[in-house]
Design a protein around this motif. Structure first.
Motif, mmCIF file in Angstrom:
data_model
loop_
_atom_site.group_PDB
_atom_site.id
_atom_site.type_symbol
_atom_site.label_atom_id
_atom_site.label_comp_id
_atom_site.label_asym_id
_atom_site.label_seq_id
_atom_site.Cartn_x
_atom_site.Cartn_y
_atom_site.Cartn_z
ATOM 1 N N MET A 42 -67.433 -17.020 39.260
ATOM 2 C CA MET A 42 -68.216 -17.835 38.341
ATOM 3 C C MET A 42 -69.299 -17.001 37.681
ATOM 4 O O MET A 42 -69.568 -17.136 36.482
ATOM 5 N N GLY A 43 -69.906 -16.108 38.476
ATOM 6 C CA GLY A 43 -70.914 -15.223 37.914
ATOM 7 C C GLY A 43 -70.339 -14.384 36.795
ATOM 8 O O GLY A 43 -70.949 -14.238 35.722
ATOM 9 N N ALA A 44 -69.136 -13.865 37.012
ATOM 10 C CA ALA A 44 -68.484 -13.034 35.998
ATOM 11 C C ALA A 44 -68.231 -13.838 34.727
ATOM 12 O O ALA A 44 -68.475 -13.368 33.613
ATOM 13 N N VAL A 45 -67.789 -15.094 34.906
ATOM 14 C CA VAL A 45 -67.494 -15.928 33.737
ATOM 15 C C VAL A 45 -68.777 -16.211 32.957
ATOM 16 O O VAL A 45 -68.820 -16.100 31.725
ATOM 17 N N VAL A 46 -69.847 -16.535 33.710
ATOM 18 C CA VAL A 46 -71.123 -16.839 33.052
ATOM 19 C C VAL A 46 -71.604 -15.641 32.246
ATOM 20 O O VAL A 46 -72.019 -15.754 31.089
ATOM 21 N N LEU A 47 -71.533 -14.444 32.880
ATOM 22 C CA LEU A 47 -71.984 -13.239 32.191
ATOM 23 C C LEU A 47 -71.154 -12.969 30.945
ATOM 24 O O LEU A 47 -71.682 -12.612 29.893
ATOM 25 N N ALA A 48 -69.845 -13.182 31.074
ATOM 26 C CA ALA A 48 -68.963 -12.857 29.947
ATOM 27 C C ALA A 48 -69.125 -13.853 28.818
ATOM 28 O O ALA A 48 -68.983 -13.516 27.645
ATOM 29 N N LYS A 49 -69.461 -15.086 29.152
ATOM 30 C CA LYS A 49 -69.526 -16.140 28.132
ATOM 31 C C LYS A 49 -70.916 -16.285 27.538
ATOM 32 O O LYS A 49 -71.123 -17.131 26.673
ATOM 33 N N LYS A 50 -71.881 -15.495 28.007
ATOM 34 C CA LYS A 50 -73.261 -15.679 27.593
ATOM 35 C C LYS A 50 -73.405 -15.660 26.066
ATOM 36 O O LYS A 50 -74.116 -16.448 25.479
ATOM 37 N N HIS A 51 -72.662 -14.742 25.462
ATOM 38 C CA HIS A 51 -72.829 -14.576 24.021
ATOM 39 C C HIS A 51 -71.976 -15.536 23.215
ATOM 40 O O HIS A 51 -72.135 -15.648 22.014
ATOM 41 N N LEU A 52 -71.079 -16.240 23.863
ATOM 42 C CA LEU A 52 -70.184 -17.114 23.110
ATOM 43 C C LEU A 52 -70.848 -18.433 22.749
ATOM 44 O O LEU A 52 -70.445 -19.101 21.807
ATOM 45 N N ASP A 53 -71.902 -18.827 23.533
ATOM 46 C CA ASP A 53 -72.527 -20.122 23.282
ATOM 47 C C ASP A 53 -73.293 -20.139 21.971
ATOM 48 O O ASP A 53 -73.332 -21.139 21.269
ATOM 49 N N LYS A 54 -73.923 -18.990 21.655
ATOM 50 C CA LYS A 54 -74.712 -18.950 20.426
ATOM 51 C C LYS A 54 -73.802 -19.077 19.215
ATOM 52 O O LYS A 54 -72.728 -18.470 19.171
ATOM 53 N N PRO A 55 -74.229 -19.876 18.238
ATOM 54 C CA PRO A 55 -73.417 -19.949 17.019
ATOM 55 C C PRO A 55 -73.460 -18.604 16.307
ATOM 56 O O PRO A 55 -74.486 -17.939 16.270
ATOM 57 N N GLU A 56 -72.326 -18.209 15.766
ATOM 58 C CA GLU A 56 -72.269 -16.914 15.090
ATOM 59 C C GLU A 56 -73.041 -16.986 13.783
ATOM 60 O O GLU A 56 -73.033 -18.020 13.108
ATOM 61 N N PRO A 57 -73.769 -15.930 13.424
ATOM 62 C CA PRO A 57 -74.503 -15.943 12.148
ATOM 63 C C PRO A 57 -73.529 -16.100 10.994
ATOM 64 O O PRO A 57 -72.429 -15.550 11.025
ATOM 65 N N PRO A 58 -73.948 -16.910 10.000
ATOM 66 C CA PRO A 58 -73.035 -17.144 8.876
ATOM 67 C C PRO A 58 -72.678 -15.842 8.184
ATOM 68 O O PRO A 58 -73.530 -14.970 7.979
ATOM 69 N N ALA A 59 -71.427 -15.704 7.844
ATOM 70 C CA ALA A 59 -70.972 -14.460 7.235
ATOM 71 C C ALA A 59 -71.491 -14.339 5.813
ATOM 72 O O ALA A 59 -71.739 -15.327 5.139
ATOM 73 N N GLN A 60 -71.722 -13.118 5.386
ATOM 74 C CA GLN A 60 -72.177 -12.876 4.024
ATOM 75 C C GLN A 60 -71.096 -13.278 3.033
ATOM 76 O O GLN A 60 -69.923 -13.086 3.275
ATOM 77 N N GLY A 61 -71.530 -13.862 1.925
ATOM 78 C CA GLY A 61 -70.550 -14.209 0.902
ATOM 79 C C GLY A 61 -70.060 -15.638 1.020
ATOM 80 O O GLY A 61 -69.353 -16.110 0.144
ATOM 81 N N GLY A 62 -70.484 -16.328 2.118
ATOM 82 C CA GLY A 62 -70.224 -17.752 2.201
ATOM 83 C C GLY A 62 -68.812 -18.146 2.567
ATOM 84 O O GLY A 62 -68.503 -19.324 2.584
#
Lengths: 182, 354
Positions: free
Chosen positions: A154-174
């Motif tokens: 579970m620790g491994a999953v939490v660490l690996a998924k940490k960055h997936l929760d944040k919404p990705e910054p909108p891409a340039q060009g829309g």
């Protein structure tokens, strides 16, 4: 015959272990570690523990070391990445530590009288006997270990998924709708 | 030639002349089956693609692999400049060793009575054979991994990376499928697993594990494709993306050793599937307790017939299915096969208690 193989595997294990720490290139260290695992597995085989020997080969050589290789290749580690020479006080300290450990083990070994060893019951070391021992006599420690492994997973999953929760910054060009692929 | 029953080495059990004959026989079979397989693969692929295929060298082109081998031997053996020479040379051998070794655990036929003693047609006896098979399949990735890394080529390296991840993932699915077979047969010993599959239901339906454990069979079969790096899972060499994958830089005999390893692994896997799921050397209507030499040879023939059918299937799949994408491969392994296998174990446990 048995003794000859024992000596051979022991020698290989020591050689493999030594090469693992002395090689600068991570890939050669991994190769040496493979020799070490294979040799230790051979020693276990001679000591009437075939199940343990093959588990060692399957888990350590077949899975864990492959993960090491994976990381070495993924990070493209080469000899230059090993960090070069360590400062001398550190080298001295490591040398003293190894010598003390060796002395302790040697003292413990020399204090004991060794007798020819016999398996205590027929089928010792076979998958059936190992299973029986594990699930009858040691069922509680076994279950505790499984909880420990679950926690680590579970620790491994939490660490690996940490960055997936944040919404990705909108891409340039829309341009939108190219996400997905998780 | 010895006369049998002569102890060669003093140990727990004396090694007899016929035991050594079995060792040599199994090795010879593995070595000889590979060129045959290459020939079969080329002929069958030609059949599927409506071509003729190799048919000039020898009857039906049977000697074509020999001609290929001679050609490969005389080709220039190139070691690239930036390559790590030691690992580059070592890798093909590391690839071939486990592939050739896995056949040792297979019981190829019924025990034979020779000179008053039972001879098992299996090199590596004892009840850890299955574990040895799994361990060796795990080790088979080293040749590919070291080969790709030592080549100092980005395509080769990507192939190795893929192979490591793939073999690791599918070994878990394979192991889980095995557990349910062990549960059905109540043993980890391959001979017992074969013995458990003898006999029939209603007189003609064989009691094979493929009928008792169909899901485990499917999982093991798919995993076997992935473990042997065969299409549709040959992402490690995937020529559409990676030139030749891990063997891009290899030439001459080193390349053919990788090639041999692939086919030897395919043969061993088919032998294992036959033993575990298709009744091994047993056949329906078999007399029990028979130990004659002719009967034993007959069971060997039965075994190889089953293996041949599986090998044919392996080849047909390669030439009919498109390749997976790497993420699809990982999804199939981790999110489909492993949960299915675990559910199968649970179901087997429940069924055993009923």
């Amino acid at each position: 015959m048995r003794d000859a193989f024992f000596v051979m595997f022991s020698f290989l294990a020591i050689l493999g272990g030594f090469l693992t720490v002395s090689r600068r290139s991570p890939m050669y260290s991994a190769l040496s570690l493979m020799i070490f695992f294979g040799a230790v597995s051979g020693v276990m085989m001679i000591l009437s523990a075939p199940f343990l020997a093959l588990m060692q080969l399957m888990v350590y050589a077949g899975a864990i070391l492959v993960l090491f290789l994976f990381v070495i290749m993924l990070l493209a580690l080469r000899e230059e990445d090993s960090g070069g020479e360590r400062p001398w006080p550190l080298q001295l300290l490591a040398g003293i530590g190894c010598a003390v450990l060796f002395g302790l083990i040697a003292a413990a070994v020399l204090r004991r009288e060794f007798v020819a060893w016999q398996p205590d019951k027929p089928g010792f070391g076979s998958p059936e006997e190992v299973g029986r021992t594990m699930f009858a006599d040691f069922v509680l420690p076994f279950e505790v270990v499984s909880v420990l492994i679950l926690a680590a997973t579970m620790g491994a999953v939490v660490l690996a998924k940490k960055h997936l929760d944040k919404p990705e910054p909108p891409a340039q060009g829309g341009s939108t709708g190219t996400g997905g692929g998780h | 030639m010895g006369r049998g029953n002569r102890p060669v080495v003093k140990g727990d059990k004396a090694i007899r002349f016929w035991d050594i004959a079995v060792v040599i026989g199994v090795f010879a079979v593995v070595m000889q089956i590979v060129p045959l397989l290459v020939w079969a693969e080329r002929r069958i692929s030609a059949l599927i693609q409506d071509r003729v295929g190799p048919n000039r060298v020898g009857p039906f082109g049977l000697f074509q692999p020999l001609a290929d081998a001679i050609k490969l031997l005389f080709k220039e053996d190139v070691i690239p400049d930036g390559a790590d020479r030691f690992l580059f040379v070592l890798a093909p051998a590391l690839a071939f060793f486990p592939a050739a070794m896995t056949a040792t655990v297979i019981p190829f036929g019924a025990p034979m009575l020779i000179g008053g003693e039972m001879l098992q047609l299996q090199v590596c006896r004892g009840n850890v054979g299955m574990m040895l098979f799994m361990a060796l399949t795990g080790l088979s990735v080293y040749g590919i991994a070291f080969g790709g890394w030592a080549s100092n080529n980005k395509y080769a390296m990507l192939g190795s990376l893929r192979a490591s991840a793939q073999v690791l993932s599918y070994e878990i699915a394979m192991g889980i499928a095995l557990v349910s077979v062990f549960m059905t047969s109540q043993s980890v010993d391959l001979n017992t697993i074969v013995a458990d599959q003898t006999g029939t239901w209603m007189g003609f339906v064989p009691k094979w594990n493929v009928l008792k454990q169909p899901l485990a069979f499917v999982i093991f079969f798919i995993a076997a494709f992935a473990e042997t790096n065969r299409l549709p899972f040959d992402l490690a060499e995937c020529e559409a993306e990676l030139v030749g994958g891990y063997h891009t830089e290899y030439s001459s005999m080193k390349f053919s050793l990788f090639f041999l390893a692939e086919y030897a692994a395919m043969f061993s896997s088919c032998c294992m599937i036959t033993t575990l799921f298709l009744g091994g050397w047993s056949f329906p209507g078999m007399p029990a307790g028979e130990t004659g030499k002719l009967f034993s040879l007959l069971t060997v023939a039965v075994f190889f017939t089953k293996v041949a059918v599986l090998l044919f299937f392996f080849i047909v799949v390669r030439w009919t299915l498109p390749r997976f994408r790497f993420d699809q491969l990982m999804h199939l392994g981790w999110k489909t096969l492993i949960p299915l296998g675990l559910a199968n174990i649970a179901a087997t446990g429940v069924a055993a208690q009923l």
